[in-house]
Motif scaffolding. Structure first.
Motif, short mmCIF file in Angstrom:
data_model
loop_
_atom_site.label_atom_id
_atom_site.label_comp_id
_atom_site.label_asym_id
_atom_site.label_seq_id
_atom_site.Cartn_x
_atom_site.Cartn_y
_atom_site.Cartn_z
N HIS A 1 2.53 8.65 0.11
CA HIS A 1 3.43 7.90 -0.87
C HIS A 1 3.37 6.30 -0.46
O HIS A 1 3.43 5.44 -1.68
CB HIS A 1 4.77 8.31 -0.72
CG HIS A 1 5.33 9.84 -1.11
ND1 HIS A 1 4.44 10.70 -0.50
CD2 HIS A 1 5.81 10.46 -2.13
CE1 HIS A 1 4.88 11.86 -1.15
NE2 HIS A 1 5.65 11.75 -2.16
N CYS A 2 3.12 5.94 0.44
CA CYS A 2 3.24 4.52 0.69
C CYS A 2 1.84 4.04 0.50
O CYS A 2 1.71 2.83 -0.21
CB CYS A 2 3.19 4.22 2.35
SG CYS A 2 2.22 5.03 3.40
N LEU A 3 0.59 4.86 0.32
CA LEU A 3 -0.52 4.05 0.00
C LEU A 3 -0.25 4.19 -1.77
O LEU A 3 -0.90 3.23 -2.43
CB LEU A 3 -1.59 5.21 0.05
CG LEU A 3 -3.10 4.85 -0.48
CD1 LEU A 3 -3.83 3.70 -0.14
CD2 LEU A 3 -4.21 6.10 -0.19
N ARG A 4 0.01 5.09 -2.23
CA ARG A 4 0.25 5.09 -3.86
C ARG A 4 1.15 3.84 -4.28
O ARG A 4 1.05 3.06 -5.07
CB ARG A 4 1.04 6.36 -4.35
CG ARG A 4 1.11 6.32 -5.83
CD ARG A 4 1.28 7.74 -6.42
NE ARG A 4 1.84 8.72 -5.68
CZ ARG A 4 2.90 9.36 -5.70
NH1 ARG A 4 3.88 8.88 -6.39
NH2 ARG A 4 3.27 10.24 -4.95
N THR A 5 2.30 3.62 -3.53
CA THR A 5 3.14 2.37 -3.75
C THR A 5 2.68 1.23 -3.50
O THR A 5 2.90 0.31 -4.36
CB THR A 5 4.64 2.55 -3.04
OG1 THR A 5 5.00 3.90 -2.94
CG2 THR A 5 5.48 1.68 -3.28
N ALA A 6 1.88 0.83 -2.44
CA ALA A 6 1.13 -0.34 -2.30
C ALA A 6 0.21 -0.46 -3.29
O ALA A 6 -0.01 -1.60 -3.61
CB ALA A 6 0.81 -0.35 -0.90
N ARG A 7 -0.62 0.28 -3.58
CA ARG A 7 -1.68 0.32 -4.63
C ARG A 7 -0.88 -0.28 -6.07
O ARG A 7 -1.48 -1.18 -6.72
CB ARG A 7 -2.60 1.40 -4.83
CG ARG A 7 -3.44 1.48 -3.66
CD ARG A 7 -4.34 2.90 -3.78
NE ARG A 7 -5.46 2.70 -3.20
CZ ARG A 7 -6.38 3.79 -2.94
NH1 ARG A 7 -6.12 4.85 -3.31
NH2 ARG A 7 -7.41 3.44 -2.28
N GLN A 8 -0.03 0.72 -6.20
CA GLN A 8 0.69 0.34 -7.39
C GLN A 8 1.34 -1.19 -7.56
O GLN A 8 1.14 -1.87 -8.57
CB GLN A 8 1.98 1.18 -7.87
CG GLN A 8 2.58 1.04 -9.05
CD GLN A 8 3.69 2.22 -9.37
OE1 GLN A 8 3.49 3.24 -8.73
NE2 GLN A 8 4.39 2.09 -10.45
N LYS A 9 2.03 -1.46 -6.38
CA LYS A 9 2.26 -2.79 -6.58
C LYS A 9 1.38 -3.98 -6.42
O LYS A 9 1.62 -5.04 -7.19
CB LYS A 9 3.33 -3.01 -5.01
CG LYS A 9 3.95 -4.14 -4.96
CD LYS A 9 4.68 -4.56 -3.45
CE LYS A 9 5.82 -3.53 -3.56
NZ LYS A 9 6.51 -3.40 -2.18
N ALA A 10 0.03 -3.84 -5.86
CA ALA A 10 -0.92 -4.73 -5.78
C ALA A 10 -1.44 -4.97 -7.57
O ALA A 10 -1.73 -6.11 -7.65
CB ALA A 10 -2.03 -4.10 -4.92
#
Length: 414
Positions: free
Chosen positions: A116-125
């Motif tokens: 989930h942290c990867l998906r969230t960080a990518r979405q933010k970027a």
């Protein structure tokens, strides 16, 4: 005679294999445990849905449970499972400490679904119009929660080799706590392709994906605004059918008959939809894990167009069953080529069979998985002794989730 082992699965939601890849993944896991003699109870705090599977048909007991309620303690003591599988880290946060206190010997497994942290960080970027970097993960609040959950469990199922790499190299997680477990499906042969609709029997482009999942909604927007106009310019007769469970009003408003951009909503049978299509379009711009829609396309003999993120960790560097590109002009051109060129289409189909057999073969992973779990059941004490960070996080001084739950429970009683 060996006693039947009990497995308790605590689900974030009730499984809906026709609505999402996560639902399909859960049913794959259930099938493996069932075939290996486990007695399974599936519990969840979620509301029932019209599209959930009937677990009783699979010989599984269904149990509704409540968040922040000591009734779960009584339930799990009475059940006394040998193994508990948490469906996503949020469920482990809620129930993990109760399992550890009431059934300390039970093996605790976590199915992460994706990071989930990867998906969230990518979405933010993506939204900030910058390139995602691994260091972004370290500042994500959800990463602290997710990694803590992984550390507290005896073993976590990781669906992507790319995410295995992140957990080991960025977060320095001991590999003994991680278990690579991709989607698992039956082996295919090229003879299976002959049972599927032929090139000339198929028509239209298709996208399929659960709209509760933000990357899917973003992909459909991207198709509508950017890619589809280019495809239509090259191929005026092109039709795109967009399927997905739980479409919101903003999704439905993208429906445009005059432009052949058709929002179809939930598919009664996703497999049938994909089998009848000629090409799957999935220009995914952020996300994590593996993309169930792309594996499904391979199984249905339907070539696909996707992005770098869409194909990430999915094909072991084997030739894709279509094309991978992040360039919109190339994406559109290759999609049209794939649609019209029967030889190219058939080669792509065969590439899909090779990927399925190399990367997702059920028999290759299921036996090893059960062997690993039996190893943990036989020697959990020494395994846990090596996981000092996990035992530290089980220490009372760091159990904020436990005391928050107890506070909510007390508040609810008043």
């Amino acid at each position: 005679m060996n006693q039947t082992k009990k497995l308790l699965i605590i689900g974030f939601v009730w499984p809906e294999p026709n609505s999402s890849a996560a639902g399909g993944r859960m049913m794959q896991l259930i099938s493996i445990f069932k075939q290996n003699g486990f007695d399974i109870t599936f519990a969840s705090p979620a509301m029932d849905s019209d599209f959930m599977v009937d677990l009783s048909e699979f010989g599984i007991e269904k149990k509704s449970i409540e968040l922040n309620n000591a009734s779960f303690d009584d339930f799990i003591v009475a059940l006394n499972p040998d193994v508990v599988l948490f469906d996503r880290f949020m469920i482990e946060e809620q129930f993990g400490w109760r399992v550890a206190e009431n059934c300390p010997k039970a093996i605790r497994l976590l199915d992460t679904e994706d990071l989930h942290c990867l998906r969230t960080a990518r979405q933010k970027a993506f939204k900030e119009n910058r390139t995602f970097e691994f260091i972004d993960l370290l500042s994500e609040e959800v990463a602290k929660r997710e990694i803590a959950s992984i550390l507290r469990c005896d073993l976590s199922f990781i669906i992507s080799e790319f995410e295995m790499k992140i957990l080991k190299e960025v977060f320095k997680i001991d590999s003994d706590l991680l278990y690579y477990l991709p989607f698992l499906v039956y082996e295919m042969s090229e003879l299976d392709l002959l049972k599927l609709p032929l090139f000339e029997e198929r028509k239209n482009f298709v996208f399929i994906g659960n709209f509760l999942h933000e990357p899917n909604w973003n992909t459909v927007q991207y198709l509508k605004e950017t890619i589809w106009p280019i495809i239509k310019k090259q191929f005026p007769e092109a039709v795109l059918e967009v399927y997905g469970a739980y479409p919101s009003l903003k999704v439905l408003q993208l429906h445009q008959i005059k432009n052949d951009f058709l929002i179809k909503g939930r598919a009664t049978d996703a497999n049938e939809v994909v089998k009848k299509a000629r090409v799957v379009l999935a220009p995914i711009r952020f996300g994590a894990g593996l993309k169930g829609k792309l594996l499904e396309a391979m199984q249905c003999g339907t070539p696909s167009m996707t992005s770098t993120i869409g194909s990430e960790a999915m094909h072991a560097d084997l030739p894709w069953n279509g094309f991978i590109t992040d360039d919109v002009e190339t994406f559109a051109k290759k999609a049209v080529d794939l649609y019209h060129d029967e030889n190219l289409w058939k080669r792509s189909q065969k590439n899909g069979v090779a990927i399925v057999n190399e990367c997702y073969q059920l028999s290759k992973y299921s036996t090893a998985l059960i062997a690993k779990i039996n190893l943990l059941l036989n020697d959990s004490e020494s395994h846990r002794l090596q996981n000092f960070m996990g035992s530290l996080l089980q220490h009372h001084t760091l159990k904020s989730t436990k005391y928050m739950a107890k506070w909510i429970e007390a508040k609810n009683k008043n």
